[in-house]
Design an enzyme around this catalytic site. Structure first.
Site, PDB file in Angstrom:
ATOM      1  N   GLU A 120       0.866  -1.187  -0.057  1.00 20.77           N
ATOM      2  CA  GLU A 120       0.015  -0.088  -0.105  1.00 20.77           C
ATOM      3  C   GLU A 120       1.005   1.113   0.063  1.00 20.77           C
ATOM      4  O   GLU A 120       1.909   1.179   0.663  1.00 20.77           O
ATOM      5  CB  GLU A 120      -0.927   0.176   1.208  1.00 20.77           C
ATOM      6  N   TYR A 132       7.737   2.400  -7.226  1.00 14.70           N
ATOM      7  CA  TYR A 132       6.972   0.994  -7.153  1.00 14.70           C
ATOM      8  C   TYR A 132       6.679   0.662  -8.812  1.00 14.70           C
ATOM      9  O   TYR A 132       6.717  -0.504  -9.183  1.00 14.70           O
ATOM     10  CB  TYR A 132       5.809   1.035  -6.508  1.00 14.70           C
TER      11      TYR A 132
END
Length: 185
Positions: A120, A132
């Site tokens: 998350e 990411y």
């Protein structure tokens, strides 16, 4: 030369090693306090470190010339790895430390035979989202008010991490010069 040394050009003094309880008072908790508005307590970190013995967790500290400048962790469930945290001291950001931590976590997840990994990330953290995404993560949904019951989190997944294609992604991150040469032909 290992992936970490290639990534940071060797000789820079950056090392990544298993997180120890003593690391908490030597830098981890200080970084946590500035990285997260409501961070983990010493007790939460101690519990996570204790769970490394069972093999369900993996935590590391990044040191630059001996000083703790970052940390990261994984939680393992079945054949998936969940990134619990990646944090870098403010004065050490933009030096490839988070990237080096992520490469380390990727190698560990692959060694553990995980087929996917997830995390998350704060909706407001566009820099972390880009990092990411460079590792192959893509948005899979939103957890409303996930952070401190205030800020939404983007749930991101990266699948097929055992594939040769994913190994190529990691190699291009670890060896950006080689990737540029290959693109030029």
């Amino acid at each position: 030369m290992n992936v970490l040394e290639r990534l940071i050009g060797g000789g820079t003094g950056l090392t990544i090693s298993t997180m120890r309880k003593r690391d908490l008072r030597h830098g981890i908790l200080d970084i946590e306090a500035v990285a997260y508005p409501v961070g983990w307590s010493n007790g939460v970190f101690v519990s996570e470190i204790d769970q490394m013995r069972s093999g369900t967790r993996h935590y590391v500290a990044a040191r630059l010339d001996g000083r703790i400048v970052g940390y990261a962790g994984l939680w393992f469930a079945a054949d998936e790895a969940h990134i619990t945290n990646v944090a870098v001291a403010p004065d050490a950001r933009r030096q490839g430390i988070a990237r080096a931590l992520m490469l380390h976590l990727a190698d560990v997840a692959i060694e553990r035979q995980c087929t996917a990994w997830t995390l998350e990330v704060r909706l407001s953290s566009s820099g972390a989202q880009r990092l990411y995404e460079s590792f192959g993560f893509s948005s899979a949904g939103v957890r409303q008010k996930y952070y401190d019951n205030v800020e939404d989190a983007i749930v991101m997944w990266c699948r097929d991490i055992q594939s040769e294609q994913y190994r190529s992604v990691l190699d291009s991150i670890a060896n950006p010069d080689l990737s540029e040469e290959a693109a030029r032909g």
